[in-house]
Structures are given as C-alpha cells and as structure tokens.
Scaffold this active site. Structure first.
Site, PDB file in Angstrom:
ATOM      1  N   HIS A 129       3.206  -3.442   6.691  1.00 35.23           N
ATOM      2  CA  HIS A 129       2.105  -2.503   6.465  1.00 35.23           C
ATOM      3  C   HIS A 129       2.125  -1.437   7.561  1.00 35.23           C
ATOM      4  CE1 HIS A 129      -0.416  -4.718   3.339  1.00 35.23           C
ATOM      5  NE2 HIS A 129       0.606  -5.522   3.576  1.00 35.23           N
ATOM      6  N   HIS A 161       0.871  -1.176   0.000  1.00 34.08           N
ATOM      7  CA  HIS A 161       0.000   0.000   0.000  1.00 34.08           C
ATOM      8  C   HIS A 161       0.906   1.223   0.000  1.00 34.08           C
ATOM      9  CE1 HIS A 161      -3.207  -2.699   2.023  1.00 34.08           C
ATOM     10  NE2 HIS A 161      -3.351  -2.698   0.707  1.00 34.08           N
ATOM     11  N   GLU A 185       1.803  -5.002  11.001  1.00 36.13           N
ATOM     12  CA  GLU A 185       1.311  -3.627  11.053  1.00 36.13           C
ATOM     13  C   GLU A 185       2.220  -2.873  12.014  1.00 36.13           C
ATOM     14  OE1 GLU A 185      -1.028  -2.491   9.210  1.00 36.13           O
ATOM     15  OE2 GLU A 185      -2.036  -4.288   8.466  1.00 36.13           O
ATOM     16  N   GLU A 217       1.499   3.573   3.047  1.00 37.02           N
ATOM     17  CA  GLU A 217       2.017   2.998   4.287  1.00 37.02           C
ATOM     18  C   GLU A 217       3.535   2.971   4.176  1.00 37.02           C
ATOM     19  OE1 GLU A 217      -0.177  -0.649   4.807  1.00 37.02           O
ATOM     20  OE2 GLU A 217      -2.084   0.416   4.683  1.00 37.02           O
TER      21      GLU A 217
END
Length: 726
Positions: free
Chosen positions: A490, A352, A583, A355
C-alpha cells in the site's frame, strides 16, 4: 489504508485522516532566519523588487548572482495589527491570470509531499499554532482527528495576518515552473486559499514577482474551491531562483488563509560553484523506472516473460468490473507446477488504485529477478529454485487507470482508491473474525468449530452480496494455490502492519488485537521494516500524524485503525497464508523521477521478506502403508491456537519463530501422531515429516469398499473394540 477516514465520509463533505491519538513527540518548528536579524522582512508587495536581467523568452539566464546568507534556527512568530478586514473570496478580474483549461506539469515536484524538502526549508509570515506551521504546508498531508495538536492538516496564517506568505527554500538554484495547492485537511473546518501571487528571490531579501504576459502586472493565480482537489498553476514564465514565495490574496469567506502545496521545479547548475548540485535519485539497476498504465504493464510483463521464458509464466486470475484482466507473473525454476515441498509465496499490489508505488515495485522486482537470474546471482537463483513466487501488480486496475490519467501530483488522496463500483477492496473480504471470536467466547473452539480455514458466511455468497469481482478473483486464487506467505503493498505511510486488522471489541476504533501467531507476525513485520532504507532513516520526519518509528515502524493493524473484512485477516483465517501490509511511502503516487530511490529503499526488504518462508517447519504427512501424501491433514502446534493443513499431495509449511515445539499431525481415518520439532536461526525450515496409520475403522471401510477379505489382525482388533464398547 485509513479505514476510519472513509467511515467518517458520511458525516462530513471532506474528511481528515483521523487515525487515533497524536504522537507525544514534539517537533522543532523554528523557521530559519538570517544572522543579520531574527525576523526576515519580505519585500512590500506593492513595489516588489525587480528580477535580474531576463532573456527574451522571459526566463533568467544560467548565470545567476546568488547572495549567501548563513542560516540559524530561531523561534519567531510574526504578529501584525489588523489594518483592514480579511479579503473577500472574489479576485480582481484585471489582475487574475488567464490560464488554459488543461495544463501539463513541466518540471518534477521539488519534494514537499515526499519529504525530500525538510521542515527547515519551509517558512511563513505567521502561523495560527505549532500544528499549523509551515512544516504542515505539504501536498496531501493528513491531519489527526483533533485540531490544535502538532499534526494539523495545512499551514494556516494567523487571522490578524493581513499579508500572509508561505516560502520554500529550494537550497540551490532552481527553475521554478509551477505550483500545486490544496486546502486544509480537516473534518471540523473549511479553510482554503482561492487566489495567490508568486514571488522569487536569490537571497530571501530581494523579491520579484511572476507577471502576466499581456499586462505586465503581477499575476494572480486562481487556487482552490474545496479542501482536497489539487489545483495546478503553471507560471507564465519559469523563473530561476533559490526561493519561492506564495502570497495568498483571497480565501474562503469565514475561513482562514490555509494551504498545502507542492512546487514544480527543475534543478539548474550554478556557474559560480557556490551550491552543490541537487541530489538526483538514482539506481544502478538497469530497470524501467516509469509509471505504467494497463497496456504498458502488459507489455512490460510480456517482455520479462520473453527474456526469461524458463523461469516465468503469465496468467490471469480473473477480471475487474471493467473487464481488465488481473495478470500475475509467476517466477520459479519450474513455472506452472506446484512442486512437492516447495512453498508458494505472493506479493499483491494496487488494491487501492491510487497507491501506485507498490505496482511499480512489483514490475521492477520481476525485471530485477529475471536479470539477476540470468547473471547467476546466487541469492536470486536460490529464491527461485526454493519457492514459487506470484506477483500481482494491479489488483484494482480500474482504479489505477483513473489515478494514472490524473497524474502523480494531481490525483489527490483518494481519487482512484476504490474499484469502478466504488468498493474499497480492503474492506470487501468476508469478516471471519466475528464468527471465530463468538465461537471462542462460547468455548466451541477448537473441538466444535476449527480455529483455521473458516468457511465463507452464507450472507457473503448470496447473489445480492456486495462482493467485487476483483475480490472474488483473489479468493478463488487463494483456494487454488496453497500460499504460505504474502504481503500486500500500500502507500501513504511508512509502516508495516500485521493482523488482526479488526478490533475484537465491537465498535472500537482501535485496540490491540493480536493473533495466536503474534510472535511470527511481529518477526515478519520487523524483517521488512528493518530492511527498508526509508524506515531505518533516523532523521526522517513523520509522514502525517503518527510517529511509527517509536515502535520500530511496525504496528498491529487493529491498534492503528480497525479494518473489518481485510485481506490480511481473511488470508489468516480462511487459508494457511500469513500476510502483512506494507505502507511503502508517505507519497501514495510518487513522481516518476522518485522511482529509482523508492526501488533502492525497498529492494533488499522485498528480497529479505521472501526469504522468511524458510523460517519454521515443513514436511509431508504420509500414509504409513502406502507412503502417499495425505491431503487436508491438520498440523497443530501446542500453545498456538491456530492450525494449518496439508496440500493435496500432503506437503505443508508452518511458519514459526525459533524455539522448540510439540507438533501433532492428524487426519480423518488416521491415528494422530505427535513429535518434537526444533526451529533455529539457521536457514531452511526444519524438516518435520509424519507417517500416519489408518484406524481400524478406516481400514475396514476401505476393504469393504474394495470387496476384499478382512485380514485376521483387523478382525481381532474389531472384536476387541466391540468388547470394550459392550
């Protein structure tokens, strides 16, 4: 991340986070108050307190008189009588600040989005509910699906509050230079502030206002026109103070006074020595702590290659839709070659584009490994001599360039997420889960349909299939290199998720869906989460609307939110590779000043995770007669319905948690062989080699193909087989 958010996009113009039920934990929402009274009364806006004496340029001098007020936590809620209707959406032209079209942030963010500013530093005149308290007035904070819980998507003043304000205590003397605001994140409501004033204080009692240059009147700043787009306003003159207060003047007709904010602020020294210096994120590693665009990334990778030519190699796996190359940094003691028995490991970032932290962490990691290898660091030396590491810092360079141009604070939550075609790359891999589960339901696995290396579905390979060039590049990369372990990086949360990412029950938004290797995936996830400083901080608050710390900061992906076509699931079902998603931070695009701390948060975790490739068994499957490796031999472990295969030279790696296992190696044309293999906590995979004997049929086939005579023993064996068949 946040797959459900985009599934709802077709139903609402703007979408909240919407990722499952809220946590059952209760937040302490008590605002700080002075010991002299339970409620702090703001100065009247009609006659604000005057600022301290200013220099000619309008900024306060460094000698700041500060009144110290001890804080205590009490629960207060200010209710006001309605004295006049809610302000309309239009502002008074005479007092609205005339701002340039393009503005460049002067100071870094104070830290509302990154949570450096604690909940106790945020106050407000009133709140509609505990879930809409001042602690939720943070840039890019995401709500849950349900309004009215503890985790709504903004600070919102009470409807009866005709003079609302939102206040931030910087904790020390600070040079405030700007404000960024958003509306309320919600899929059910439309609330945003359209204009506001700004005030400052050194003691939270006497306030002075930001004023226009030309008129000398209080400046009214234009705010938001939608829910999500961040709007930056630089102050006419930066102000030195401890407190800053935003006073909404107008808001959307029919909505409420709701906002999310970030404050731009530079710390200043206190000449009186009453306050400690503001903590500055730092790292002792001599690395390039900056955000790098595409050209900057290429330049940095080239510099690392030039500094460590013996252990690095740069190559490209393909191009983005816009023609930007997907560069990989390979690091090994023998780059460019797969060594027998040496596992292949990868990190992937930037799937992404907005990110950005993962991208910078991989650029920092390659610098660090190069520097430490040259210094003779034994841990790094062992890593690079026992594995071949591949670092892909930007899988979606087109999306990143969009986000980079907007900047870390103004890119918002989704801009730059997708590739240039508007494809979410983490939903773009082939769905191999559905055909596997259908075959399992029909009892076809593993005898008719294998439980591993599932082929690409026909629809996925058609010319009109919506498959991004970036996705195809990664798939071909996976086919060329026998990866064993991977993690894709991410941002936007602090949690490690592991496959399966897709729920087994059709249309289920979330459902625990473990793989046959659930124990290994939980181990891998726990290793990263347990080595990550931020995840291990017991005092940290939740990022958005779920408290992952209750389960060790790890979660099964499907039990969080379903993601069909994820790279994690595809890696597991199409290749030998075990892959998880990390994350890294609540803030998707941390400010440059925060990169040193983020590196320190993740450095040990990145290294420790790589070392887990030693956990399990490894070996070579060879032909007993020729001693040559057998490619594509199947390694099956009793009790685990998922097999792996050997590489083209017969070597394999099978990640397993400690224990005793019965392992079988089989290959076409060979008799299978079974042996016991023990995995311990000691470092290094347990060696488990296999020597397979050809079947008589295979030996005959090879002899006839070579035009050779059939040996007597083989002839007798074939005759015995014929008699048994008759």
């Amino acid at each position: 991340m946040w797959g459900l958010l985009f599934a709802l996009a077709a139903c609402a113009p703007t979408v909240g986070l919407g990722l499952g039920a809220p946590s059952a934990s209760v937040l302490d929402l008590s605002p700080p108050a002075t010991t002299e009274s339970s409620v702090s009364t703001p100065a009247p806006r009609s006659s604000p307190a005057q600022p301290p004496e200013e220099k000619k340029n309008g900024t306060t001098g460094q000698r700041v008189r500060i009144r110290i007020i001890k804080k205590t936590r009490v629960v207060t809620k200010v209710k006001k009588k309605i004295t006049h209707p809610r302000p309309p959406v239009t502002t008074t032209p005479a007092t609205t600040l005339n701002l340039p079209k393009e503005q460049t942030p002067d100071c870094p963010p104070l830290g509302l989005e990154s949570l450096r500013v604690s909940d106790g530093q945020l106050e407000a005149s009133s709140s509609q509910s505990s879930g809409l308290g001042p602690h939720r007035g943070r840039l890019n904070i995401q709500s849950g699906l349900e309004d009215g819980d503890l985790y709504d998507g903004a600070w919102c003043a009470e409807q009866q509050d005709t003079e609302p304000w939102f206040q931030v205590d910087a904790g020390y003397p600070t040079r405030f230079s700007g404000v960024i605001t958003q509306g309320r994140n919600s899929i059910w409501r439309y609330d945003w502030v359209t204009s506001y004033k700004v005030q400052f204080s050194n003691d939270s009692r006497s306030w002075w206002a930001s004023r226009n240059h030309s008129s000398g009147m209080e400046a009214v700043f234009p705010a938001n026109s939608d829910l999500e787009t961040p709007v930056l306003n630089l102050l006419p003159e930066p102000q030195v103070a401890r407190y800053i207060r935003l006073l909404p003047q107008t808001w959307l007709q029919g909505g409420a006074s709701c906002l999310r904010a970030e404050i731009l602020a530079c710390p200043v020294s206190d000449p009186n020595g009453l306050f400690p210096e503001a903590p500055a994120p730092a790292s002792s590693d001599p690395l390039d702590f900056r955000h790098h665009d595409y050209k900057g990334m290429r330049k940095l990778m080239k510099q690392v290659n030039e500094q460590c030519p013996n252990i690095t190699r740069i190559y490209s796996i393909g191009k983005s839709h816009q023609g930007l190359k997907l560069y990989v940094m390979e690091m090994s003691d023998n780059p460019g070659e797969h060594e027998l028995g040496e596992p292949e490991v990868r990190y992937v970032a930037g799937m992404h584009g907005n990110e950005a932290l993962g991208r910078e962490l991989l650029l920092l990691l390659m610098q660090y490994l190069c520097h430490e290898f040259r210094r003779g660091n034994p841990r790094v030396t062992r890593l690079l001599t026992e594995m071949r590491l591949h670092l892909l810092p930007s899988m979606n360079p087109d999306g990143y360039e969009i986000a980079y141009r907007r900047g870390s604070e103004l890119v918002g939550w989704v801009e730059g997420r997708w590739n240039y075609q508007g494809i979410d790359l983490n939903h773009n891999f082939a769905d191999l889960n559905t055909p596997l589960w259908e075959a399992e339901d029909n009892r076809l696995v593993p005898h008719t349909i294998p439980n591993h290396h599932l082929p690409l579905p026909t629809y996925y390979t058609l010319p009109n299939a919506t498959v991004a060039p970036e996705t195809w590049a990664v798939i071909e990369w996976m086919k060329r290199i026998p990866f064993v372990l991977s993690a894709n990086l991410h941002g936007g949360e602090l949690v490690v998720s592991y496959p399966f990412d897709m729920t087994r029950t059709p249309w289920a938004a979330r459902e625990l869906t473990p793989t046959p290797d659930d124990a290994m995936f939980r181990w891998l996830s726990t290793v990263y989460a347990g080595s990550n400083r931020a995840m291990q901080d017991t005092d940290r608050r939740v990022c958005h609307n779920q408290d992952f710390s209750l389960n060790g900061n790890i979660i099964n992906g499907a039990d969080w939110h379903t993601v069909p076509g994820s790279m994690n699931d595809f890696s597991y079902l199409h290749t030998n590779c075990f892959e998880i998603t990390v994350e890294l931070s609540c803030d998707k695009f941390p400010h440059e000043s925060e990169l040193p701390q983020e590196w320190e948060n993740n450095k040990d975790a990145l290294l420790t995770y790589l070392e887990q490739v030693r956990m399990g068994i490894a070996g070579v499957v060879s032909d007993k007669d020729t001693e040559l490796g057998i490619a594509d031999a199947v390694i099956a472990v009793d009790g685990i319905n998922h097999d792996v295969t050997t590489g083209w030279r017969g070597d394999y790696w099978r990640l397993l948690t400690p224990g005793d296992y019965v392992v079988t190696a089989s290959a076409e044309g060979y008799h299978s062989m079974t042996r016991s293999c023990r995995v311990t906590f000691e470092e290094g995979p347990f060696p488990c080699n296999f020597y397979l004997t050809k079947t008589p049929k295979q030996r005959l086939r090879e002899l006839l193909a070579a035009g050779a005579k059939v040996p007597p023993d083989l002839r007798r064996r074939l005759e015995q087989l014929r008699k048994l068949k008759d």
